[in-house]
Design a protein around this motif. Structure first.
Motif, PDB file in Angstrom:
ATOM      1  N   ASP A 496     -32.170 -80.257  10.557  1.00 26.03           N
ATOM      2  CA  ASP A 496     -32.591 -81.458  11.279  1.00 26.03           C
ATOM      3  C   ASP A 496     -33.633 -81.153  12.352  1.00 26.03           C
ATOM      4  N   SER A 497     -34.040 -79.872  12.471  1.00 21.66           N
ATOM      5  CA  SER A 497     -35.040 -79.530  13.494  1.00 21.66           C
ATOM      6  C   SER A 497     -36.183 -78.659  12.982  1.00 21.66           C
ATOM      7  N   HIS A 498     -36.017 -77.987  11.806  1.00 19.12           N
ATOM      8  CA  HIS A 498     -37.035 -77.047  11.338  1.00 19.12           C
ATOM      9  C   HIS A 498     -37.194 -77.094   9.818  1.00 19.12           C
ATOM     10  N   LEU A 499     -38.383 -76.712   9.381  1.00 18.41           N
ATOM     11  CA  LEU A 499     -38.674 -76.483   7.960  1.00 18.41           C
ATOM     12  C   LEU A 499     -38.805 -74.981   7.753  1.00 18.41           C
ATOM     13  N   TYR A 500     -38.305 -74.502   6.601  1.00 18.97           N
ATOM     14  CA  TYR A 500     -38.368 -73.076   6.297  1.00 18.97           C
ATOM     15  C   TYR A 500     -39.006 -72.886   4.919  1.00 18.97           C
ATOM     16  N   VAL A 501     -40.036 -72.059   4.877  1.00 20.07           N
ATOM     17  CA  VAL A 501     -40.693 -71.707   3.617  1.00 20.07           C
ATOM     18  C   VAL A 501     -40.619 -70.196   3.467  1.00 20.07           C
ATOM     19  N   ARG A 502     -40.119 -69.733   2.313  1.00 12.82           N
ATOM     20  CA  ARG A 502     -40.049 -68.294   2.039  1.00 12.82           C
ATOM     21  C   ARG A 502     -40.607 -68.061   0.638  1.00 12.82           C
ATOM     22  N   THR A 503     -41.526 -67.140   0.516  1.00 10.43           N
ATOM     23  CA  THR A 503     -42.086 -66.818  -0.798  1.00 10.43           C
ATOM     24  C   THR A 503     -42.152 -65.304  -0.964  1.00 10.43           C
ATOM     25  N   ARG A 504     -42.217 -64.880  -2.222  1.00  8.78           N
ATOM     26  CA  ARG A 504     -42.294 -63.445  -2.515  1.00  8.78           C
ATOM     27  C   ARG A 504     -43.393 -63.187  -3.532  1.00  8.78           C
ATOM     28  N   LEU A 505     -44.335 -62.343  -3.148  1.00 15.58           N
ATOM     29  CA  LEU A 505     -45.364 -61.865  -4.072  1.00 15.58           C
ATOM     30  C   LEU A 505     -44.945 -60.474  -4.526  1.00 15.58           C
ATOM     31  N   MET A 506     -44.442 -60.361  -5.738  1.00 17.59           N
ATOM     32  CA  MET A 506     -43.966 -59.080  -6.264  1.00 17.59           C
ATOM     33  C   MET A 506     -44.017 -59.128  -7.780  1.00 17.59           C
ATOM     34  N   ASP A 507     -44.878 -58.324  -8.355  1.00 19.10           N
ATOM     35  CA  ASP A 507     -45.003 -58.276  -9.804  1.00 19.10           C
ATOM     36  C   ASP A 507     -44.169 -57.103 -10.325  1.00 19.10           C
ATOM     37  N   THR A 508     -44.123 -56.963 -11.642  1.00 16.77           N
ATOM     38  CA  THR A 508     -43.444 -55.822 -12.240  1.00 16.77           C
ATOM     39  C   THR A 508     -44.058 -54.529 -11.717  1.00 16.77           C
ATOM     40  N   GLY A 509     -43.214 -53.623 -11.275  1.00 18.37           N
ATOM     41  CA  GLY A 509     -43.719 -52.362 -10.737  1.00 18.37           C
ATOM     42  C   GLY A 509     -44.071 -52.421  -9.269  1.00 18.37           C
TER      43      GLY A 509
END
Length: 733
Positions: A496-509
């Motif tokens: 009710d007070s914040h937005l959270y964005v989490r992403t991961r850039l990780m390919d095979t290897g």
């Protein structure tokens, strides 16, 4: 005498040789638990004491150092190893909240979690692991057979296929396990039918047998047979230890160098362990997900920031012409509205209401054949429209609008106004009748406002959402995919007070990040966290390995890559060009040409390259570390360069030669990375306004670069230019 001496020497040699042979045949002591898997010495980044420790924390550091010496450099029993890990975990817990130990504790936590997971992996009953694998395959087989039977039951000729594939018999065997031999024979027969379906004479039957509904069962049959046939084969415990050693060794090298090769080898070792111990890697998988497979870009945004960012106030004026309760109503009205946001809790999306609040003021007269009533209206408006964003698409719910209507009678005139003795009585009767109809009139007024405001609010928001979806799904995500930068994992959530964005850039290897402490204070609006792995994995997409390129062209490539990604022109600072010698030519190594490492309030840029320049002797490949420090003071960001280090990839014959080369490299890097002072205020354009963001903090710790934006946001609205007057246009012609 000589012969006796020779005989004695020969006898002695025989005794020594025999003794050595016997000693060589003694069985070597087997490694226990973490022995032979962990490094033989405490990792360098754990052996160095954190700076700035005082009081009891000096003793804390000594105790941790002693525990690490035992864990890495002593032959401990299994029980002692576990006790040491437990003691280290207690020390980590004790140090929580200590800023001076945050970096060190996080690095230590990763080692403790991985070591504990390795012990748990080694301590498993490998036979039970195999049995669990087979049970899991059996459950998948049963589910696939049931689903296919249900599907075939909906078709006219489905029973014939059920009999042909012996699905009823298969489900009974899987459920009751009467005979393993019969089940395996049945599965082998079924597998043969799948493999020979191309030989069916009827073309329609061949086409039907290739439908997607059969594929799950085919995969389950093959997987079950593969596991069942390998059930009697014991897991090679020594091989498992070797794979665990390879995993830990490469993770340690990765910690030290951020090397892409070590990341690849660590992922390879994990893949081999999964193949060998699928179903038995729970603790190890959890430890890797938390410390090396985690999200490497994180954003947290405060509700107040978005409200100030999008806040917009509009005022619309217009005439009123209506018929209410038999009265002809005319007049004027003005509606002032403001748009904001209200964040809502969600575990899977960015969820918020776009809110609407406002006031409608009106001055009207309502006329009947008996009287005219003059009314002042003051109507409060509030409403909202729910919006969810999942990373690809914004979706909306229908808008709702509520109105609290308030009418005040400010005057009246009747036909009796011309009769002095009766005018007052006429107005009193008109007031009384108006008051009797007040509730109904206000309800109608509220409905009129809702009917006017809600459709427009809905339409305008949906129109903006459609444009946003085109920009995000159709443009931004496409650019990310085209540049190989689309995240392999994403998470969106809100409170009710914040937005959270989490992403991961990780390919095979590749490897990703650990989980950092993510918090935001009341004085902050936005926190952006970039892990060194998202930078390094992004740099890998530029394919600089083995290339020769001038420093000017390298900057151009960076500018182009960022411009393509952001869809806006970006200009970067360029190193100076010697007017006589021209630009530096960088000869990048075949591996890890540019890497970033973040630790202890320092962002290190690590280059593996040689240099060529007109009129100078070429410098062979060096490992060059350029440390950068960031400090925000008031409205300025100070970027200072630390001491540049240069070491050869291949050691030269003469040390003097390397000393000279290091001096050349240091000179070039100092020119390329001068100390700088930048404004902490960043200007961004958002539709019809300029937004000025103030960066209040830049921290570089434990692999993470954290940028904090303060809540002193400034928004400057850009007024739309009006078209020229008709007279001016005509004059121009």
């Amino acid at each position: 005498m000589v012969s006796l001496a020779v005989l004695g020497i020969a006898s002695l040699a025989l005794v020594v040789t025999t003794t050595m042979a016997v000693e060589d045949k003694k069985p070597q002591k087997e490694d226990v638990g973490l022995q032979g898997i962990l490094p033989a010495e405490t990792p360098e980044d754990l052996s160095e004491s954190p700076e700035g420790l005082e009081g009891k924390w000096v003793e804390w550091d000594k105790q941790v150092s002693d525990l690490l010496g035992k864990l890495y450099e002593s032959d401990l029993t299994l029980e002692q190893q576990q006790q040491t890990l437990t003691a280290l975990q207690a020390k980590i817990t004790e140090a929580k909240g200590q800023a001076a130990l945050a970096d060190y504790s996080s690095r230590l936590q990763r080692r403790v979690e991985i070591a504990d997971a390795v012990l748990k992996t080694l301590g498993q009953d490998l036979g039970a692991v195999k049995a669990a694998q087979l049970k899991a395959q059996q459950d998948k087989l049963a589910a696939a057979a049931k689903a296919l039977t249900k599907y075939l039951g909906t078709l006219d000729n489905g029973n014939g296929w059920v009999e042909y594939l012996q699905l009823n018999e298969l489900q009974k065997e899987v459920k009751n396990s009467y005979s393993e031999v019969e089940l395996l024979d049945l599965l082998k027969s079924l597998k043969a039918k799948f493999e020979s379906r191309g030989a069916l004479e009827d073309a329609e039957q061949r086409k039907f047998f290739n439908r997607d509904q059969f594929k799950d069962l085919e995969k389950s049959v093959s997987a079950f047979l593969a596991d069942a046939q390998g059930e009697g084969k014991k897991v090679d415990a020594s091989q498992v230890r070797q794979e665990l050693k390879a995993l830990v060794t490469n993770l340690e090298e990765y910690e030290a160098t951020q090397s892409g090769k070590n990341a690849f080898e660590a992922r390879k070792a994990y893949a081999q362990l999964r193949q060998e111990l699928e179903g038995g890697l729970g603790p190890l998988t959890d430890a890797l997900r938390n410390n090396y497979f985690n999200y490497n870009l994180r954003v947290m945004v405060a509700e107040d920031f978005i409200n100030r960012l999008i806040n917009d106030s509009t005022c619309e004026k217009g005439p009123v012409v209506d018929c209410i309760l038999g009265a002809y109503v005319t007049g004027n009205q003005a509606t002032t509205t403001e748009v904001g946001v209200d964040f809502k809790p969600s575990d899977t999306t960015l969820r918020f209401d776009l809110t609407l609040s406002g006031i409608t003021n009106s001055e009207t007269s309502g006329t009947t054949n008996q009287a005219t009533i003059y009314t002042s209206g003051h109507h409060q408006i509030w409403g909202g429209k729910e919006i969810n964003f999942d990373g690809d698409t914004f979706t909306t719910e229908p808008a709702w609008v509520q109105v609290d209507a308030n009418n005040t009678t400010v005057g009246a005139s009747t036909k009796l106004d011309r009769i002095p003795l009766l005018s007052s009585l006429g107005r009193s009767m008109a007031y009384r009748r108006t008051e009797e109809l007040r509730g109904e009139a206000e309800a109608i007024a509220a409905q009129r406002v809702r009917d006017r405001v809600r459709p427009r609010f809905d339409e305008e928001v949906d129109e903006r959402i459609a444009r946003s979806n085109e920009k995000v799904g159709g443009e931004l995500n496409k650019r990310l995919k085209d540049n190989g930068l689309f995240p392999s994992a994403r998470s969106y959530a809100s409170t009710d007070s914040h937005l959270y964005v989490r992403t991961r850039l990780m390919d095979t290897g590749e490897l990703a990040a650990n989980s950092p402490p993510l918090s935001i204070s009341a004085k902050d609006s936005v926190v952006l966290q970039l892990h060194e792995s998202v930078m390094n994995n992004s740099l890998s997409r530029m394919a600089l390995e083995g290339r020769k390129i001038s420093d000017q062209d390298l900057i151009t490539e960076f500018e182009k890559s960022i411009t393509d990604l952001l869809d806006r022109k970006v200009t970067l600072q360029r190193p100076p060009v010697d007017p006589d010698k021209g630009p530096n030519i960088l000869a990048f190594d075949e591996k890890d040409p540019i890497r970033v490492q973040i630790t202890d309030n320092t962002l290190n840029i690590i280059l593996r390259c040689g240099f060529e320049q007109k009129g100078e002797t070429a410098v062979p490949t060096q490992i060059i570390t350029v440390p950068l420090h960031f400090k925000v003071e008031g409205d300025k960001i100070h970027i200072t360069r630390g001491d540049v280090k240069s070491s050869p990839v291949v050691r030269p014959d003469r040390i003097a030669a390397q000393i000279a080369r290091a001096g050349v490299v240091r000179n070039k890097m100092e020119k390329a990375f001068p100390d700088r002072v930048e404004d902490s205020q960043v200007k961004a354009k958002l539709e019809n306004r300029n937004v000025f963001l103030n960066i209040t903090g830049i921290d570089a710790k434990d692999g993470w670069l954290t940028l904090t934006v303060g809540n002193d946001l400034t928004v400057e609205k850009i007024e739309a230019e009006l078209p020229p007057a008709v007279e001016e246009t005509a004059a121009a012609k």
